[in-house]
Design an enzyme around this catalytic site. Structure first.
Site, PDB file in Angstrom:
ATOM      1  N   GLY A  57       0.834  -1.202   0.000  1.00  0.00           N
ATOM      2  CA  GLY A  57       0.000   0.000   0.000  1.00  0.00           C
ATOM      3  C   GLY A  57       0.859   1.239   0.000  1.00  0.00           C
ATOM      4  N   GLY A  58       1.972   1.191  -0.728  1.00  0.00           N
ATOM      5  CA  GLY A  58       2.931   2.291  -0.703  1.00  0.00           C
ATOM      6  C   GLY A  58       2.543   3.509  -1.486  1.00  0.00           C
ATOM      7  NE  ARG A  59       2.720   5.668  -5.890  1.00  0.00           N
ATOM      8  CZ  ARG A  59       3.496   6.734  -5.740  1.00  0.00           C
ATOM      9  NH1 ARG A  59       4.481   6.734  -4.857  1.00  0.00           N
ATOM     10  NH2 ARG A  59       3.279   7.821  -6.460  1.00  0.00           N
ATOM     11  N   GLY A  60      -0.593   4.991  -1.052  1.00  0.00           N
ATOM     12  CA  GLY A  60      -1.582   5.752  -0.297  1.00  0.00           C
ATOM     13  C   GLY A  60      -0.922   6.888   0.465  1.00  0.00           C
ATOM     14  CE  LYS A 113      -7.083  -1.148   8.531  1.00  0.00           C
ATOM     15  NZ  LYS A 113      -6.364  -0.925   7.264  1.00  0.00           N
TER      16      LYS A 113
END
Length: 581
Positions: free
Chosen positions: A19-22, A164
């Site tokens: 999730g490195g582009r959030g 979650k």
């Protein structure tokens, strides 16, 4: 004692940021690269890496092979294992696509099944540490000073929060299996530049006028977390998980800015910074709950695609209840402390969302080629600006003026002529009194009404008289034709129209004008704000009506159905020359 490989230039550690582009993923990648002792693998659901001008450091790291990008689908077990192979640490952030509330199966695959796949890949690839970015919402039960031992609630209305919580439980239960050490961080109300949820949603509500209302007493406290503090906490957790395994592994930690404040005060800071009015009208909580129950009914009938009911409910739950968290465990066990204060975070956030400011939004609306349907219907002029509440003070002034005239002429109990005469007398007295006022009153200058405002040009007077004469002559001509009996069709139309007009004036005129006044100042504004939703509702009702008519026709007796069908296709027979028989 083993030497810490983080300080060996020739042997940097390799980590994967899922999730490195959030918003949080980008911040974490940037911090890891600044530390200089990490090889960073950025993984996300986007197929290609498109860098912003502000991400020059990541661009340089990719060029020097200190960073790399991988397209990743969390439902693909083999792909996850390939990305994680050879890494020692996995930072499990939010992955794009997991916030799609319309599809439960899709969300379950990404969040819960995705967590299972990541855990299995970590065990297979001998990953040492797995840090999961959870949320304080997983134990949201109107907490005050909740600690890390807070249990999951039995029932959760929000599907994403429930999923979650399941994913977090899977990560924590997987601790120390096949050598993988895990922990979870629970930030509360994350905000900051690049936020795609909290701040944009608040601004959207502000444009609809919803944020003018304070739900309940307005004294409820909340904890907020600037996004850079969350990414800093992840680095602290990785270090603590490496050196203080017993007190950190398998546990969850709340992360906040350690500055709890009133929810409505925080909201006011954001809104005022962006040019919107701060909340000032208090609404009873019971009334809001009743409105939400009505919206829930619409949401269930129309389907998830019409409006984001879960997000709206989550917003009002935040707005209604006190919810603060005890971060002492994070401070003690992982060494966390905020690096950006709440005040500084709010300032940075306001600056980054300047394009959503009220002035910017108004200028874009006024200059936009794609105007709303309501604006086009009203002519896109001064009337549109008033009825669509472009300038709230002017619109409210016109509304009060029209309400006064409505009362004066229709509800005061006087005849129309006497009301007009009294109004003219009142205006005359006010103008005469205004004329006698001194140039200054109590030290303040008094603005005189210029005489030019009451003058009518000769051209305007001639045009007005010409129009009146034309209407008079046209009416006289029609009456003359009716009197000679030359046009019976027009006579009956006029007679019916006059009779209906007489009935309306005698009984319903006051009610219709009152309804029309309220409708004009409410309906166009509401339609502009919810144009797509109302259009979809109208299409839904139209389609339902058509289907009902088809169903009704199918179930009518055969004789009635044939009669109706014959009536639709009935035509007057004609002779060979085309004349009626």
């Amino acid at each position: 004692m083993a030497v810490d490989d983080r300080f060996t230039d020739f042997n940097p550690k390799t980590c994967v940021v899922l999730g490195g582009r959030g918003i949080l993923g980008k911040s974490l990648v940037l911090k890891l690269l600044k530390l200089g002792d990490w090889i960073v693998r950025v993984a996300d659901s986007t197929h290609s890496l498109q860098l912003d001008p502000s991400e020059s450091l990541l661009d340089e790291a990719i060029s020097s092979s200190r960073a790399s990008y991988f397209h990743l689908d969390l439902t693909d077990k083999h792909r996850i294992a390939k990305v994680l192979e050879g890494s020692s640490v996995v930072f499990y952030m939010d992955v794009d696509g997991s916030n799609n509330t319309d599809d439960f199966y899709h969300c379950y695959k990404l969040i819960v099944q995705g967590a299972k796949n990541v855990i299995n890949a970590c065990r297979e690839c001998k990953v040492k540490r797995l840090i999961y970015n959870s949320s304080a919402d997983v134990v949201f039960d109107c907490l005050r000073d909740g600690d890390k031992s807070s249990a999951y609630p039995w029932k959760v209305d929000n599907m994403l929060i429930d999923l979650k919580a399941q994913a977090e439980a899977l990560v924590l239960n997987a601790n120390d299996i096949d050598g993988v050490l895990t922990c979870s961080l629970r930030p509360s109300n994350v905000f900051g530049p690049g936020d795609t949820e909290f701040v944009p949603y608040i601004v959207k509500l502000a444009r609809y006028g919803v944020t003018k209302f304070i739900v309940g007493t307005g004294d409820n406290l909340s904890d907020f977390t600037f996004y850079e503090n969350v990414t800093h906490a992840h680095i602290c957790a990785e270090e603590a998980l490496n050196f203080q395994t017993i007190s950190v592994a398998g546990k969850a930690f709340f992360i906040t800015n350690l500055e709890p404040m009133k929810f409505w005060e925080f909201l006011s800071l954001l809104l005022e910074g962006l040019g919107y009015q701060r909340p000032f009208i208090k609404l009873p909580a019971n009334l809001v709950q009743y409105i939400l129950s009505i919206l829930k009914w619409f949401y269930e009938k129309l389907g998830p695609g019409h409006f984001n009911y879960p997000l709206l409910v989550h917003y009002f739950r935040l707005a209604l209840h006190t919810r603060t968290f005890n971060c002492s465990a994070a401070q003690k066990d992982i060494g966390y402390s905020p690096i950006v204060s709440l005040e500084e975070g709010v300032t940075l956030t306001i600056e980054s969302f300047s394009h959503l400011a009220k002035d910017s939004f108004s200028s874009r609306c006024c200059g936009s080629v794609d105007r709303s349907k309501a604006d086009k219907l009203l002519g896109s002029g001064k009337v549109a600006d008033i009825l669509l509440w472009r300038n709230e003070k002017a619109s409210f002034a016109y509304f009060l003026g029209l309400v006064f005239l409505f009362y004066w002429f229709f509800l005061s109990g006087n005849t129309f002529i006497s009301s007009a005469a009294r109004l003219l007398l009142l205006v005359t007295l006010l103008l005469c009194g205004h004329g006698f006022l001194p140039s200054k009153l109590f030290g303040f200058p008094t603005q005189k009404v210029p005489a030019s405002n009451f003058k009518i040009s000769d051209m305007a007077a001639k045009d007005s008289v010409a129009i009146i004469v034309h209407i008079w002559n046209k009416g006289f001509q029609n009456i003359k034709e009716l009197g000679q009996g030359g046009d019976w069709s027009t006579f009956f139309k006029v007679a019916v129209f006059l009779y209906l007009l007489k009935s309306i004036v005698a009984k319903l005129l006051t009610t219709l004008i009152g309804i029309g006044l309220a409708f004009a100042f409410m309906a166009f504004f509401v339609y502009e704000q919810y144009e797509s939703e109302i259009d979809e509702l109208a299409d839904f009702l139209t389609t339902s009506l058509k289907e009902f008519m088809i169903y009704l026709m199918r179930n009518l007796p055969v004789s009635v159905s044939r009669l109706l069908h014959y009536g639709d296709n009935f035509s007057v027979p004609k002779d060979r020359d085309g004349g009626k028989i």
